[in-house]
Enzyme design. Sequence first.
Site, mmCIF file in Angstrom:
data_model
loop_
_atom_site.group_PDB
_atom_site.id
_atom_site.type_symbol
_atom_site.label_atom_id
_atom_site.label_comp_id
_atom_site.label_asym_id
_atom_site.label_seq_id
_atom_site.Cartn_x
_atom_site.Cartn_y
_atom_site.Cartn_z
ATOM 1 N N CYS A 73 18.722 -3.012 -18.400
ATOM 2 C CA CYS A 73 18.696 -4.302 -17.714
ATOM 3 C C CYS A 73 18.795 -4.030 -16.225
ATOM 4 O O CYS A 73 19.842 -3.603 -15.735
ATOM 5 C CB CYS A 73 19.850 -5.185 -18.181
ATOM 6 S SG CYS A 73 19.978 -6.731 -17.269
ATOM 7 N N CYS A 226 14.493 -11.376 -14.784
ATOM 8 C CA CYS A 226 14.707 -10.208 -15.642
ATOM 9 C C CYS A 226 14.315 -8.995 -14.821
ATOM 10 O O CYS A 226 13.160 -8.878 -14.391
ATOM 11 C CB CYS A 226 13.861 -10.314 -16.907
ATOM 12 S SG CYS A 226 13.855 -8.808 -17.916
#
Length: 328
Positions: A73, A226
């Site tokens: 991430c 994201c």
Amino acid sequence: MTIIFHKVHGSGNTFYLHEEIPNMFYNWPLTAQKMCNPSNENGADGLLIISQSTKADAKMRVYNADGSEASMCGNGLRCVARFVLTKLGVTVATIETMKAVLSVQQVEPIFKSIDTYKVEISPVSFKLTSLPMKHKNHKQIVNEVMPEFSLDIHFTAVSVPNPHLIGIVPIHYIEDTQFQEQLATSFNIDNEHFPDGVNVSFVHPVDESSIFVRTFERGVGFTNACGTAMTASALVSATINLVPYGEITVYNPGGFVKCEIEKNENHVHLSLIGNATFFATYSGELTEDGEFIINSVILHEHEINEYKELELQAQKNVNDGWSSNEYL
């Protein structure tokens, strides 16, 4: 035992962050589901767990809002970088993730005095087996229209290492998210193309060196941003000559980041640069069934307010870019 969770975000992608106490064991998938629920302090997109590493300065694990674990991430890594670097009193370190040990560093603010970090995004692969993805006899898909997906969207599949399907779209797909949601949802239930699901991003240019990205994340849904999707979108945009290689500004519903795409012969090096904002610190007790009972909360109002200014500036930049006929 009293423990601490920080509420953090990178580009509006929100997380709870916790440094794991050695030899203490919790059900983190269940905790992620409970803490990320919107009914709990407005929820979050995921849970970041920092622990000791034998390979790097620290280890990061990422749990999505549904309890599933992600390989990486990028937005979360910046927040972990801030925590680790501050704790160690250094400006450069390495963080162990599921697929790789990645370098992180503190850099000059991306906007005013906002805490900003540069993180490595790796490994990168266009092989469909790396996502995994199945589509006829294709070994890779780069800038292709696939009629069974859409008649007017060019798609590229890439893993960084999270799996991403990147669509370069006309602006009406950005303004109306219904089709993206339907397509992404179909790829994240039982389907013939993506056995493990996929993150689906729609991309539209803002100007000659910047793009706008909206992402439907696997295990989460639409998010403000994201990190790996923004980096993958920048890589794809440079690969198909939508923007040049180098530093690309990537706008998103939660603000903006900078992505560095460096290509040397067949090797590509990716870096993600953006904020790591800590806007609340919670102290409390974590029960065995994943409930976090809050005893006290500290809000970091200066960080909250400064990031709101960044968001407004990002929105203005996008609107200015799209006011030109060239990018409508």
